[in-house]
Every structure is written in structure tokens, then in C-alpha cells.
Design a protein around this motif. Structure first.
Motif, PDB file in Angstrom:
ATOM      1  N   LEU A  39       0.958  -1.261  -0.011  1.00 51.03           N
ATOM      2  CA  LEU A  39       0.003  -0.080  -0.066  1.00 51.03           C
ATOM      3  C   LEU A  39       0.833   1.215   0.083  1.00 51.03           C
ATOM      4  O   LEU A  39       0.366   2.300  -0.796  1.00 51.03           O
ATOM      5  CB  LEU A  39      -0.870  -0.001   1.318  1.00 51.03           C
ATOM      6  CG  LEU A  39      -1.895  -1.022   1.217  1.00 51.03           C
ATOM      7  CD1 LEU A  39      -2.591  -1.099   2.453  1.00 51.03           C
ATOM      8  CD2 LEU A  39      -2.910  -0.833  -0.003  1.00 51.03           C
ATOM      9  N   CYS A  40       1.989   1.431   0.618  1.00 52.52           N
ATOM     10  CA  CYS A  40       2.893   2.284   0.857  1.00 52.52           C
ATOM     11  C   CYS A  40       4.244   1.963   1.114  1.00 52.52           C
ATOM     12  O   CYS A  40       4.461   0.748   2.152  1.00 52.52           O
ATOM     13  CB  CYS A  40       2.181   3.356   1.710  1.00 52.52           C
ATOM     14  SG  CYS A  40       3.267   5.175   1.635  1.00 52.52           S
ATOM     15  N   GLN A  41       5.391   2.589   0.841  1.00 52.06           N
ATOM     16  CA  GLN A  41       6.468   2.110   0.905  1.00 52.06           C
ATOM     17  C   GLN A  41       7.448   3.508   1.124  1.00 52.06           C
ATOM     18  O   GLN A  41       7.466   4.151   0.143  1.00 52.06           O
ATOM     19  CB  GLN A  41       7.086   1.182   0.128  1.00 52.06           C
ATOM     20  CG  GLN A  41       8.463   0.440   0.143  1.00 52.06           C
ATOM     21  CD  GLN A  41       8.677  -0.628  -0.693  1.00 52.06           C
ATOM     22  OE1 GLN A  41       8.221  -0.732  -1.770  1.00 52.06           O
ATOM     23  NE2 GLN A  41       9.340  -1.818  -0.229  1.00 52.06           N
ATOM     24  N   THR A  42       8.449   3.429   1.993  1.00 50.05           N
ATOM     25  CA  THR A  42       9.785   4.449   2.032  1.00 50.05           C
ATOM     26  C   THR A  42      10.848   3.391   2.153  1.00 50.05           C
ATOM     27  O   THR A  42      10.800   2.185   2.195  1.00 50.05           O
ATOM     28  CB  THR A  42       9.347   5.210   3.127  1.00 50.05           C
ATOM     29  OG1 THR A  42       9.661   4.498   4.598  1.00 50.05           O
ATOM     30  CG2 THR A  42       8.271   6.130   2.981  1.00 50.05           C
ATOM     31  N   ALA A  43      12.037   4.415   2.472  1.00 48.72           N
ATOM     32  CA  ALA A  43      13.260   3.433   2.691  1.00 48.72           C
ATOM     33  C   ALA A  43      13.235   2.718   3.863  1.00 48.72           C
ATOM     34  O   ALA A  43      13.829   1.749   4.020  1.00 48.72           O
ATOM     35  CB  ALA A  43      14.295   4.465   2.665  1.00 48.72           C
ATOM     36  N   TRP A 116       9.645   8.550  13.403  1.00 46.27           N
ATOM     37  CA  TRP A 116       8.193   8.673  13.849  1.00 46.27           C
ATOM     38  C   TRP A 116       7.390   9.561  12.880  1.00 46.27           C
ATOM     39  O   TRP A 116       6.255   8.874  12.623  1.00 46.27           O
ATOM     40  CB  TRP A 116       8.109   9.551  15.276  1.00 46.27           C
ATOM     41  CG  TRP A 116       6.902   9.365  15.616  1.00 46.27           C
ATOM     42  CD1 TRP A 116       6.214  10.483  15.928  1.00 46.27           C
ATOM     43  CD2 TRP A 116       6.051   8.318  16.269  1.00 46.27           C
ATOM     44  NE1 TRP A 116       4.974  10.286  16.759  1.00 46.27           N
ATOM     45  CE2 TRP A 116       4.768   8.933  16.682  1.00 46.27           C
ATOM     46  CE3 TRP A 116       6.361   6.901  16.339  1.00 46.27           C
ATOM     47  CZ2 TRP A 116       3.831   7.986  17.271  1.00 46.27           C
ATOM     48  CZ3 TRP A 116       5.287   6.237  16.822  1.00 46.27           C
ATOM     49  CH2 TRP A 116       4.196   6.692  17.140  1.00 46.27           C
ATOM     50  N   GLU A 117       7.872  10.409  12.385  1.00 43.64           N
ATOM     51  CA  GLU A 117       7.096  11.324  11.409  1.00 43.64           C
ATOM     52  C   GLU A 117       7.055  10.406  10.147  1.00 43.64           C
ATOM     53  O   GLU A 117       5.912  10.286   9.589  1.00 43.64           O
ATOM     54  CB  GLU A 117       7.764  12.387  10.982  1.00 43.64           C
ATOM     55  CG  GLU A 117       8.032  13.430  11.994  1.00 43.64           C
ATOM     56  CD  GLU A 117       6.480  13.800  12.573  1.00 43.64           C
ATOM     57  OE1 GLU A 117       5.461  13.875  12.073  1.00 43.64           O
ATOM     58  OE2 GLU A 117       6.613  13.829  13.713  1.00 43.64           O
ATOM     59  N   ASP A 118       8.005   9.518   9.694  1.00 46.13           N
ATOM     60  CA  ASP A 118       7.919   8.521   8.615  1.00 46.13           C
ATOM     61  C   ASP A 118       6.890   7.539   8.651  1.00 46.13           C
ATOM     62  O   ASP A 118       6.107   7.494   7.957  1.00 46.13           O
ATOM     63  CB  ASP A 118       9.210   8.306   8.346  1.00 46.13           C
ATOM     64  CG  ASP A 118       9.431   7.067   7.035  1.00 46.13           C
ATOM     65  OD1 ASP A 118       9.108   7.425   5.899  1.00 46.13           O
ATOM     66  OD2 ASP A 118       9.654   5.798   7.188  1.00 46.13           O
ATOM     67  N   ILE A 119       6.938   6.921   9.634  1.00 44.12           N
ATOM     68  CA  ILE A 119       5.970   5.867   9.853  1.00 44.12           C
ATOM     69  C   ILE A 119       4.551   6.301  10.124  1.00 44.12           C
ATOM     70  O   ILE A 119       3.498   5.719   9.633  1.00 44.12           O
ATOM     71  CB  ILE A 119       6.360   4.917  11.353  1.00 44.12           C
ATOM     72  CG1 ILE A 119       5.694   3.632  11.220  1.00 44.12           C
ATOM     73  CG2 ILE A 119       6.143   5.558  12.536  1.00 44.12           C
ATOM     74  CD1 ILE A 119       5.978   2.422  12.152  1.00 44.12           C
ATOM     75  N   THR A 124      -0.804   6.540   7.254  1.00 42.80           N
ATOM     76  CA  THR A 124      -1.658   7.459   6.937  1.00 42.80           C
ATOM     77  C   THR A 124      -2.077   7.266   5.338  1.00 42.80           C
ATOM     78  O   THR A 124      -2.997   7.042   4.943  1.00 42.80           O
ATOM     79  CB  THR A 124      -1.529   9.043   7.122  1.00 42.80           C
ATOM     80  OG1 THR A 124      -1.419   8.941   8.565  1.00 42.80           O
ATOM     81  CG2 THR A 124      -2.549   9.573   6.781  1.00 42.80           C
ATOM     82  N   GLU A 125      -0.869   7.011   4.742  1.00 43.21           N
ATOM     83  CA  GLU A 125      -0.793   6.975   3.212  1.00 43.21           C
ATOM     84  C   GLU A 125      -1.634   5.446   2.860  1.00 43.21           C
ATOM     85  O   GLU A 125      -2.440   5.473   1.929  1.00 43.21           O
ATOM     86  CB  GLU A 125       0.170   6.984   2.457  1.00 43.21           C
ATOM     87  CG  GLU A 125       0.647   8.646   2.381  1.00 43.21           C
ATOM     88  CD  GLU A 125       1.729   8.853   1.700  1.00 43.21           C
ATOM     89  OE1 GLU A 125       2.240   7.965   0.810  1.00 43.21           O
ATOM     90  OE2 GLU A 125       2.900   9.716   2.022  1.00 43.21           O
ATOM     91  N   ALA A 126      -1.082   4.554   3.629  1.00 40.50           N
ATOM     92  CA  ALA A 126      -1.673   3.314   3.382  1.00 40.50           C
ATOM     93  C   ALA A 126      -3.161   3.079   3.527  1.00 40.50           C
ATOM     94  O   ALA A 126      -3.669   2.443   3.125  1.00 40.50           O
ATOM     95  CB  ALA A 126      -0.701   2.360   4.133  1.00 40.50           C
ATOM     96  N   ALA A 127      -3.519   3.793   4.747  1.00 37.62           N
ATOM     97  CA  ALA A 127      -4.914   3.971   5.243  1.00 37.62           C
ATOM     98  C   ALA A 127      -5.899   4.339   4.107  1.00 37.62           C
ATOM     99  O   ALA A 127      -6.758   3.685   3.582  1.00 37.62           O
ATOM    100  CB  ALA A 127      -5.224   4.364   6.545  1.00 37.62           C
ATOM    101  N   TYR A 128      -5.374   5.405   3.488  1.00 38.83           N
ATOM    102  CA  TYR A 128      -6.058   6.125   2.298  1.00 38.83           C
ATOM    103  C   TYR A 128      -6.177   4.982   1.137  1.00 38.83           C
ATOM    104  O   TYR A 128      -7.253   4.817   0.681  1.00 38.83           O
ATOM    105  CB  TYR A 128      -5.300   7.316   1.865  1.00 38.83           C
ATOM    106  CG  TYR A 128      -5.725   8.678   2.888  1.00 38.83           C
ATOM    107  CD1 TYR A 128      -6.788   8.626   3.463  1.00 38.83           C
ATOM    108  CD2 TYR A 128      -4.742   9.346   3.215  1.00 38.83           C
ATOM    109  CE1 TYR A 128      -6.827   9.868   4.545  1.00 38.83           C
ATOM    110  CE2 TYR A 128      -4.648  10.440   3.985  1.00 38.83           C
ATOM    111  CZ  TYR A 128      -5.933  10.629   4.576  1.00 38.83           C
ATOM    112  OH  TYR A 128      -6.112  11.663   5.581  1.00 38.83           O
ATOM    113  N   LEU A 129      -5.194   4.447   0.852  1.00 37.84           N
ATOM    114  CA  LEU A 129      -5.036   3.489  -0.079  1.00 37.84           C
ATOM    115  C   LEU A 129      -5.794   2.320  -0.081  1.00 37.84           C
ATOM    116  O   LEU A 129      -6.668   1.705  -0.875  1.00 37.84           O
ATOM    117  CB  LEU A 129      -3.699   3.190  -0.497  1.00 37.84           C
ATOM    118  CG  LEU A 129      -3.590   2.419  -1.922  1.00 37.84           C
ATOM    119  CD1 LEU A 129      -4.176   3.069  -3.361  1.00 37.84           C
ATOM    120  CD2 LEU A 129      -2.238   2.229  -2.592  1.00 37.84           C
TER     121      LEU A 129
END
Length: 140
Positions: A39-43, A116-119, A124-129
Motif C-alpha cells: 500500500l505504501c513504502q519508503t526506505a 516517527w514522522e515517517d511511520i 496514513t497513506e496506506a490507510a487512504y489507499l
């Protein structure tokens, strides 16, 4: 994801709740493992969801959290209330980290402000998707 990372990700799939409950259609997934989509991914963080049972998987460094749908949204609501400056403490290395306790009294997770800000952003983005996929699938 690179193929090696994808192989590692596939290795850790959990038994699918839908398959275990006999709810999945025959042939939709090769075994009783969750068929996940990212759903969402960062480093640092990856959030995926099983397309059959709806289970959420949060990978953050060496932490893996698994949540059923309702618990995922409750967790997201809960962590959005945390303010780093109010909850962080100085660790022996001199860096401030926010401590988040787990259901197991002996286990806590520590996050730098950037982590913390990243997670929070990734969840949040994953929840939207996930909500978009639920709408497209016709489920609440």
C-alpha cells in the motif's frame, strides 16, 4: 522492490486468515499464505495488506507488526495522538526517541523524530489507499 527484497518479503508471509477460515476461493492463492499488495513504502517502512483476509503488515526496520483491519485503524488513530516533543526521552547515545509500548509489557519500540514522522506518514497513506481498494471492491 528488488527481486531479492521481494523474495525475502514473500518468505515471511503469514497464513491467510481467509484461507484458514475456508473463505478464500480455490485457486486464488497458491497456498494458505496471504496474498499481499504493498500500500505504501519508503526506505524505512513498508505497509502491505492481504487481498483476501484484509490483514495489514507493517515492516519498519527489524519490526514487523500485524493487524486485522479494525486494529490497524485503531492503531493509526492512537499513534497520531503522540507528539514527539512531549513523549521522547534522551537515550544513552544522546539521541531523543519516542517510546511506544506494546501489548507485551516487556517490549517497547523506540523511534527517532524522523522515523516517527515517517511511520505516521506511511501508515496514513496506506490507510487512504486501503480505503480506495475497499471502495473499488465494494466492501465497507
Amino acid at each position: 522492490m528488488y527481486s531479492k527484497e521481494r523474495e525475502q518479503f514473500e518468505y515471511f508471509k503469514k497464513p491467510c486468515l481467509a484461507m484458514l477460515g475456508g473463505m478464500a476461493k480455490a485457486g486464488t492463492i497458491p497456498s494458505n499464505m496471504c496474498n499481499t499488495r504493498i500500500l505504501c513504502q519508503t526506505a524505512r517502512t513498508t505497509v502491505s495488506q492481504c487481498t483476501e483476509c484484509g490483514m495489514f503488515f507493517i515492516w519498519h526496520h527489524n519490526i514487523l507488526l500485524n493487524f486485522k483491519q479494525k486494529e490497524f485503524y485503531l492503531f493509526l488513530t492512537h499513534i497520531k495522538k503522540y507528539v514527539f516533543q512531549q513523549r521522547s526521552i534522551c537515550f544513552p547515545d544522546g539521541e531523543y526517541r519516542l517510546l511506544m509500548h506494546s501489548a507485551a509489557e516487556e517490549i517497547s519500540m523506540a523511534f527517532t523524530e524522523e522515523e516517527w514522522e515517517d511511520i505516521k506518514e506511511v501508515l496514513t497513506e496506506a490507510a487512504y489507499l486501503a480505503n480506495v481498494y475497499a471502495i473499488l471492491k465494494g466492501t465497507p
